[in-house]
Design an enzyme around this catalytic site. Structure first.
Site, PDB file in Angstrom:
ATOM      1  N   HIS A  85      18.731 -10.919 -40.716  1.00 12.29           N
ATOM      2  CA  HIS A  85      18.233 -10.056 -39.649  1.00 12.29           C
ATOM      3  C   HIS A  85      19.404  -9.671 -38.754  1.00 12.29           C
ATOM      4  CE1 HIS A  85      17.284 -10.108 -35.255  1.00 12.29           C
ATOM      5  NE2 HIS A  85      16.477  -9.128 -35.618  1.00 12.29           N
ATOM      6  N   HIS A  94      14.902  -8.794 -47.086  1.00 15.00           N
ATOM      7  CA  HIS A  94      14.233  -9.836 -47.873  1.00 15.00           C
ATOM      8  C   HIS A  94      14.689  -9.704 -49.327  1.00 15.00           C
ATOM      9  CE1 HIS A  94      11.649 -11.262 -44.666  1.00 15.00           C
ATOM     10  NE2 HIS A  94      11.294 -10.015 -44.389  1.00 15.00           N
ATOM     11  N   HIS A 135      29.672 -17.444 -40.265  1.00 17.73           N
ATOM     12  CA  HIS A 135      30.061 -17.769 -38.895  1.00 17.73           C
ATOM     13  C   HIS A 135      31.512 -17.381 -38.597  1.00 17.73           C
ATOM     14  CE1 HIS A 135      26.610 -19.694 -36.983  1.00 17.73           C
ATOM     15  NE2 HIS A 135      26.248 -20.047 -38.215  1.00 17.73           N
ATOM     16  N   ASN A 156      20.264  -6.906 -35.156  1.00 18.39           N
ATOM     17  CA  ASN A 156      19.726  -5.985 -34.169  1.00 18.39           C
ATOM     18  C   ASN A 156      20.798  -5.708 -33.131  1.00 18.39           C
ATOM     19  OD1 ASN A 156      18.409  -5.832 -31.241  1.00 18.39           O
ATOM     20  ND2 ASN A 156      16.974  -4.925 -32.690  1.00 18.39           N
ATOM     21  N   GLY A 158       3.101  -0.239 -26.651  1.00 16.98           N
ATOM     22  CA  GLY A 158       2.439   0.812 -27.420  1.00 16.98           C
ATOM     23  C   GLY A 158       3.323   1.395 -28.499  1.00 16.98           C
ATOM     24  N   GLY A 159       4.222   0.586 -29.040  1.00 17.90           N
ATOM     25  CA  GLY A 159       5.136   1.059 -30.060  1.00 17.90           C
ATOM     26  C   GLY A 159       4.446   1.323 -31.391  1.00 17.90           C
ATOM     27  N   ARG A 160       5.211   1.823 -32.326  1.00 18.89           N
ATOM     28  CA  ARG A 160       4.681   2.180 -33.650  1.00 18.89           C
ATOM     29  C   ARG A 160       4.565   0.920 -34.504  1.00 18.89           C
ATOM     30  NH1 ARG A 160       6.892   4.242 -38.703  1.00 18.89           N
ATOM     31  NH2 ARG A 160       5.489   5.822 -39.590  1.00 18.89           N
TER      32      ARG A 160
END
Length: 314
Positions: free
Chosen positions: A107, A97, A158, A109, A271-273
């Site tokens: 972003h 940001h 791109h 990943n 149940g992740g952080r």
């Protein structure tokens, strides 16, 4: 051909370090804090956060390698046969940001997922040797979310994306670009989140070595795609009106991540952080009821030109 999760982990940790070093260098005034954590059900991670930099208001680059005994609903919605199986997932995820509204948010990943515990190479078969379908896959990509659009930035973004996947087939860039356009879309707003880039998931069609190479190529391309845009725009003068528009548009980012993003849902359902899962959220944001841009303004141009799916390389 054996599958090697240890090689994937080694690459991801190195990628996290390289991205943090490049972003801190570009910022010039702040560095990343390191927060190493563990997860009771298995695994852990390293969250690295830069706050209140000269260029980046908030930047998060997280590595995680987590394990579980039962897949959450977000992971089995399209693969019901996998329900109840043990799993492990590892990846690097980042959201940047910027402070200046003329620098886009970005972003990226890259990740690896398998449905059996991977203590050794021999425990995870290659999909070509399986009769019941693959138990592992890669995913990843990167996308760009401008507030004030620049066509040359979009073309550079791109072009770098196309070059990253070109060694794996000419058909891959248009396919992964469309996948990105379709995925990062706010259905409740009938609006794109940004100008897209690349996105792929459940990917194993090239076999382990080539699929892993594709993931590495995408991960390695992020800094060459993003850093030149930051360098070009970070000193652009901006007004308070432009800053307020940036905060308003950040609201769309929050809406997508909390309503539609599969990674966010998977993390919360497994149940992740929570701190690491929600590090993608911006430090400041605003919502305004019924706001519309003034016709002919730079703000209107974002909606009319840059949030429309198009071929930026034409």
């Amino acid at each position: 051909m054996s599958v090697d999760p240890h090689a994937v982990r080694h690459y991801l940790l190195d990628l996290q370090s390289r991205i943090c070093a490049a972003l801190a260098e570009e910022d010039g005034a702040a560095d990343f804090n390191r927060d190493e954590w563990s997860r009771a059900e298995g695994g852990g991670g390293i969250s690295r956060i830069l706050n209140e930099g000269a260029v980046f208001e908030k930047a998060g680059v997280a590595f995680s390698h987590v394990k579980g005994t039962k897949l959450p609903p977000s992971a089995t919605a399209h693969r019901p046969a996998l329900a109840g199986k043990p799993w492990e997932a590892m990846g690097v995820s980042l959201v940047i940001h910027p402070r200046n509204p003329h620098v886009p948010t970005s972003h990226a990943n890259v990740r690896f997922f398998c449905t059996t515990a991977a203590e050794s190479k021999s425990q995870i078969p290659d999909p070509k040797s399986q009769t019941e379908g693959p138990t592992w896959w890669f995913g990843g990509g990167f996308d760009l979310t401008p507030y004030y659009g620049y066509a040359e930035d979009c073309a550079h973004w791109h072009r770098t994306a196309r070059e990253a996947v070109a060694p794996f087939g000419d058909e891959l860039y248009p396919r992964l670009k469309k996948w990105c356009d379709d995925y990062f879309y706010l259905k409740h707003r009938n609006e794109a989140r940004g100008i897209g880039g690349l996105f792929f998931d459940d990917f194993n069609e090239l076999g382990f070595e080539r699929s892993f190479a594709l993931m590495r190529s995408v991960g390695d391309a992020f800094i060459p795609a993003y850093r030149p845009i930051v360098a070009q725009r970070k000193a652009t003068p901006y007004t308070e009106r432009e800053r307020q528009f940036q905060l308003y548009r950040r609201g769309r980012y929050v809406e997508f991540n909390l309503v539609w993003d599969r990674g966010t849902l998977f993390g919360l359902q497994s149940g992740g952080r929570t701190e690491s899962i929600l590090m993608s959220l911006p430090p400041l944001v605003r919502w305004d009821y019924g706001w519309t841009p003034e016709p002919g303004s730079r703000e209107a141009e974002l909606y009319d030109v840059f949030l429309k799916s198009r071929d930026w390389l034409a």
